[in-house]
Design a protein around this motif. Structure first.
Motif, PDB file in Angstrom:
ATOM      1  N   GLU A   8       0.846  -1.178   0.000  1.00 38.19           N
ATOM      2  CA  GLU A   8       0.000   0.000   0.000  1.00 38.19           C
ATOM      3  C   GLU A   8       0.890   1.241   0.000  1.00 38.19           C
ATOM      4  O   GLU A   8       1.864   1.310   0.746  1.00 38.19           O
ATOM      5  CB  GLU A   8      -0.906   0.026   1.229  1.00 38.19           C
ATOM      6  N   MET A  10       1.988   5.099   0.836  1.00 38.48           N
ATOM      7  CA  MET A  10       1.810   6.088   1.891  1.00 38.48           C
ATOM      8  C   MET A  10       2.001   7.467   1.277  1.00 38.48           C
ATOM      9  O   MET A  10       2.832   7.648   0.389  1.00 38.48           O
ATOM     10  CB  MET A  10       2.823   5.887   3.013  1.00 38.48           C
ATOM     11  N   TRP A 112       6.329   3.502  -0.500  1.00 42.09           N
ATOM     12  CA  TRP A 112       5.608   2.270  -0.215  1.00 42.09           C
ATOM     13  C   TRP A 112       5.579   2.033   1.283  1.00 42.09           C
ATOM     14  O   TRP A 112       6.588   2.189   1.976  1.00 42.09           O
ATOM     15  CB  TRP A 112       6.274   1.081  -0.912  1.00 42.09           C
ATOM     16  N   GLY A 113       4.425   1.628   1.811  1.00 43.07           N
ATOM     17  CA  GLY A 113       4.278   1.391   3.233  1.00 43.07           C
ATOM     18  C   GLY A 113       5.228   0.333   3.770  1.00 43.07           C
ATOM     19  O   GLY A 113       5.615   0.379   4.944  1.00 43.07           O
ATOM     20  N   ASP A 114       5.643  -0.620   2.930  1.00 44.14           N
ATOM     21  CA  ASP A 114       6.540  -1.681   3.381  1.00 44.14           C
ATOM     22  C   ASP A 114       7.902  -1.145   3.809  1.00 44.14           C
ATOM     23  O   ASP A 114       8.627  -1.835   4.538  1.00 44.14           O
ATOM     24  CB  ASP A 114       6.724  -2.717   2.273  1.00 44.14           C
ATOM     25  N   ARG A 116       8.449   1.001   5.954  1.00 47.94           N
ATOM     26  CA  ARG A 116       8.416   1.195   7.410  1.00 47.94           C
ATOM     27  C   ARG A 116       8.895  -0.032   8.177  1.00 47.94           C
ATOM     28  O   ARG A 116       9.283   0.069   9.342  1.00 47.94           O
ATOM     29  CB  ARG A 116       6.996   1.528   7.867  1.00 47.94           C
TER      30      ARG A 116
END
Length: 267
Positions: A8, A10, A112-114, A116
């Protein structure tokens, strides 16, 4: 975990500067000496505690015309798990002198949220800038094309950055964070004996602090300063990766294209 796992995006929207602020530091005429080298320049960062930091960013050619690529860790503080407060871009910046375009404010950022979950993965993102209505930043700075499919093997590569420490492996450059530095050599695939080797490419030089987010260009032409972005500087990976090699995340074409489309379509 596969880098092809569903992800997902961000998004960060920055505080809106006044119209006067947005235009006071930006040229009010079309730049008549467009030079693609102006598209890769200093990115000034304001962190959540108010302190300053710096990276490198570069304008890429898009339909929107106001988008640059840099490292995700220049946008989002992985260790604090917070977005950096503000980003300012200085096309043409050299030796404490802004270029003719001046100071350009970030409007939104996208990662990309990944990212994080692991600072070494998906370490790239896009910045969309405020620019005078009806204008495109890339028309005044030039822009680089980009590779959706990352080449394999040894590839002649030109790397730019604004290092501000003496460990930076650039030569014939002050490495004071004020001058754009250049390195040329081959980028390469990491050996298959290393974990997740296919996720990265490397160059045999430490580009130093401040060069994070700087572009890795394929087919760089010094006469036109044109080239294709095939990666951006992440930094040194953890052991067992060599501590003398800077890495770039080898993005998958769908990931890159989807995040860029998301950035372009975001209002």
């Amino acid at each position: 975990m596969s880098k092809r796992a569903k992800m997902e995006p961000m998004i960060k929207t920055y505080d809106i500067p006044s119209a006067e602020e947005r235009t006071s530091n930006t040229t009010d005429f079309f730049v008549d000496d467009i030079n693609n080298i102006n598209s890769v320049r200093l990115l000034e960062i304001v962190k959540t505690d108010g302190s300053d930091d710096a990276c490198t960013a570069s304008v890429i050619r898009t339909n929107n015309g106001n988008i640059a690529i840099t490292a995700a860790h220049c946008i989002f503080d992985y260790y604090l798990q917070t977005w950096n407060t503000n980003l300012y871009f200085f096309p043409g910046y050299n030796n404490n002198v802004p270029g003719r375009v001046g100071k350009v404010y970030a409007y939104k950022s996208f990662i990309w949220g990944d990212f994080r979950q692991d600072v070494t993965r998906f370490d790239y993102g896009f910045i969309k800038f405020y620019y005078p209505e009806g204008r495109k930043l890339q028309d005044d700075t030039g822009a680089f094309d980009y590779d959706l499919v990352i080449p394999q093997g040894n590839v002649p590569t030109t790397v730019f950055g604004y290092p501000h420490d003496n460990s930076g492996g650039f030569v014939n450059c002050p490495k004071d964070g004020q001058h754009l530095c250049l390195w040329q050599g081959d980028s390469f695939d990491f050996p298959s004996t290393l974990p997740n080797y296919e996720w990265y490419r490397g160059i045999n030089v430490d580009v130093g602090y401040g060069s994070s987010g700087g572009p890795w260009l394929r087919n760089y032409d010094p006469n036109t300063n044109a080239g294709n972005v095939m990666g951006i500087s992440h930094g040194i990976l953890y052991e067992p990766y060599p501590d003398t090699s800077t890495a770039s995340w080898a993005w998958h074409q769908d990931d890159f294209a989807n995040l860029l489309q998301y950035a372009e379509n975001s209002q």
